[in-house]
Enzyme design. Structure first.
Site, mmCIF file in Angstrom:
data_model
loop_
_atom_site.group_PDB
_atom_site.id
_atom_site.type_symbol
_atom_site.label_atom_id
_atom_site.label_comp_id
_atom_site.label_asym_id
_atom_site.label_seq_id
_atom_site.Cartn_x
_atom_site.Cartn_y
_atom_site.Cartn_z
ATOM 1 N N ASP A 7 -44.219 25.272 -18.007
ATOM 2 C CA ASP A 7 -44.160 26.211 -16.597
ATOM 3 C C ASP A 7 -42.747 26.852 -16.506
ATOM 4 O O ASP A 7 -41.800 26.532 -17.113
ATOM 5 C CB ASP A 7 -44.561 25.391 -15.391
ATOM 6 C CG ASP A 7 -44.349 26.349 -14.115
ATOM 7 O OD1 ASP A 7 -44.914 27.565 -14.055
ATOM 8 O OD2 ASP A 7 -43.898 25.969 -13.298
ATOM 9 N N SER A 8 -42.636 27.969 -15.826
ATOM 10 C CA SER A 8 -41.385 28.425 -15.378
ATOM 11 C C SER A 8 -40.311 27.426 -14.808
ATOM 12 O O SER A 8 -39.135 27.786 -15.098
ATOM 13 C CB SER A 8 -41.533 29.863 -14.632
ATOM 14 O OG SER A 8 -42.142 29.351 -13.362
ATOM 15 N N CYS A 70 -48.803 27.965 -16.096
ATOM 16 C CA CYS A 70 -48.155 29.056 -15.138
ATOM 17 C C CYS A 70 -48.866 30.116 -15.208
ATOM 18 O O CYS A 70 -49.252 30.701 -16.279
ATOM 19 C CB CYS A 70 -46.838 29.364 -16.048
ATOM 20 S SG CYS A 70 -45.820 30.585 -15.163
ATOM 21 N N GLU A 162 -38.076 25.876 -5.896
ATOM 22 C CA GLU A 162 -37.138 25.426 -6.923
ATOM 23 C C GLU A 162 -36.107 25.227 -6.316
ATOM 24 O O GLU A 162 -35.210 24.140 -6.963
ATOM 25 C CB GLU A 162 -36.968 26.695 -7.829
ATOM 26 C CG GLU A 162 -38.313 26.975 -8.946
ATOM 27 C CD GLU A 162 -38.432 25.783 -9.895
ATOM 28 O OE1 GLU A 162 -37.171 25.601 -10.717
ATOM 29 O OE2 GLU A 162 -39.688 25.745 -10.347
ATOM 30 N N CYS A 194 -50.885 30.312 -8.180
ATOM 31 C CA CYS A 194 -49.605 29.870 -8.950
ATOM 32 C C CYS A 194 -49.335 28.247 -8.861
ATOM 33 O O CYS A 194 -49.758 27.599 -7.903
ATOM 34 C CB CYS A 194 -48.646 30.413 -8.046
ATOM 35 S SG CYS A 194 -46.772 29.786 -8.209
ATOM 36 N N HIS A 196 -46.981 26.357 -8.599
ATOM 37 C CA HIS A 196 -46.231 25.748 -7.617
ATOM 38 C C HIS A 196 -46.911 25.652 -6.214
ATOM 39 O O HIS A 196 -46.304 24.913 -5.478
ATOM 40 C CB HIS A 196 -44.997 26.732 -7.222
ATOM 41 C CG HIS A 196 -43.892 26.931 -8.324
ATOM 42 N ND1 HIS A 196 -44.185 27.427 -9.740
ATOM 43 C CD2 HIS A 196 -42.409 26.339 -8.385
ATOM 44 C CE1 HIS A 196 -42.811 27.077 -10.371
ATOM 45 N NE2 HIS A 196 -42.002 26.546 -9.587
HETATM 46 N N1 DGL Z 1 -46.016 28.334 -11.503
HETATM 47 C C1 DGL Z 1 -45.789 29.704 -11.852
HETATM 48 C C2 DGL Z 1 -47.123 30.292 -11.592
HETATM 49 O O1 DGL Z 1 -48.142 29.597 -11.713
HETATM 50 C C3 DGL Z 1 -44.527 30.394 -11.433
HETATM 51 C C4 DGL Z 1 -44.083 31.503 -11.096
HETATM 52 C C5 DGL Z 1 -42.642 31.967 -11.214
HETATM 53 O O2 DGL Z 1 -42.014 31.628 -11.729
HETATM 54 O O3 DGL Z 1 -42.838 32.985 -10.462
HETATM 55 O O4 DGL Z 1 -47.329 31.431 -11.592
#
Ligand code: DGL
Length: 270
Positions: A7-8, A70, A162, A194, A196
């Protein structure tokens, strides 16, 4: 034997947690690219470059199969990676399809023609990059007809999570739900598109009201991964160690992760 989860930043931990519960014997290597989060405001080229770099790191750690936990990377980079980048013997899977199969009441891999489904008015909450890719609507159109989708780009929510600023994240969730409801007053289902957002699932449900069915990805992805590994056990790679890797500050990322998952998580520098 290890499976990679990317993930990011911290959002993919919601998927990692569900996978670890469903497949307790499979070592998992997590990569959170916190130094470059959020991805949701980046260009598709930028997201592709960052995602391939991180995925390569997971291959190097002994993973033959990497889950892009992600949606932003799944929407902006996965198809391009599968078409021209993924090396022979490796696989990269995204998180969209299990979610859409659940929403459209399908079994894993059911590729029959699109049909009418129960959900008629669907609210999609996702990052700006995921919303503008229209990947969700495209995947949905392969499987369902007559579904009205209203998408809300939830700017700021990933940054707040974050940063560990949950008060800001909650206020933003409420205002994004209000904005969505102005466009679609009575959704019957909502998709947290998302990884998150499951960290804010209670807040989404409270703002949407009890009549809206909220779909979130973690358990759906874990179930479909278990099913996939049953059919393709050779895709469990040669790695034997679980690990948590981050491009960010390992101390700070570890303490946020520990707070989110309510168990001790120790990240190492990627
Ligand atoms: N968790 C990511 C997603 O599912 C994150 C996004 C991000 O870094 O903007 O899209």
């Amino acid at each position: 034997m290890a499976v990679g989860i990317f993930d990011s930043g911290l959002g993919g931990l919601t998927v990692l947690d569900a996978v670890a519960k469903r497949l307790p014997d499979v070592p998992l290597v997590y990569y959170g690219d916190s130094a470059h989060a959020p991805y949701g405001v980046r260009t598709p080229d930028d997201i592709y470059d960052l995602t391939t770099k991180a995925t390569q790191r997971l291959f190097d750690a002994g993973c033959d199969l990497v889950i892009l936990a992600c949606n932003t990377a799944s929407a902006a980079a996965l198809r391009r990676m599968q078409e021209g980048w993924v090396p022979e013997g490796k696989r990269v899977l995204g998180v969209f399809v299990p979610l859409i199969e659940a929403l459209t009441e399908r079994q894993w891999g059911d590729n029959s023609p699109p049909r009418e489904v129960n959900a008629k008015h669907v609210a999609l909450f996702a990052t700006p990059a995921t919303v503008s890719s229209r990947a969700f609507q495209r995947e949905l159109a392969f499987r369902a007809i007559g579904v009205d989708v209203e998408a809300q780009a939830c700017g700021g929510v990933v940054d707040a999570i974050e940063d560990g600023d949950m008060i800001l994240a909650e206020a933003l969730v409420r205002s994004h739900v209000d904005a969505l409801k102005r466009k679609m007053p009575d959704p019957d289902a909502a998709v947290l598109g998302c990884t998150h957002y499951p960290l804010m699932e209670k807040e989404f449900q409270a703002a949407l009201g009890p009549d809206v069915k909220v779909f979130s990805q973690a358990n759906l992805v874990a179930e479909s991964l278990a099913d996939y590994l049953d059919r393709r056990p050779e895709m469990i790679g040669p790695g034997t160690q679980s690990a948590f890797l981050t491009s960010g500050d390992p101390g700070q990322v570890s303490s946020r992760a520990t707070q989110f998952l309510r168990r001790q998580i120790m990240f190492d520098a990627a």
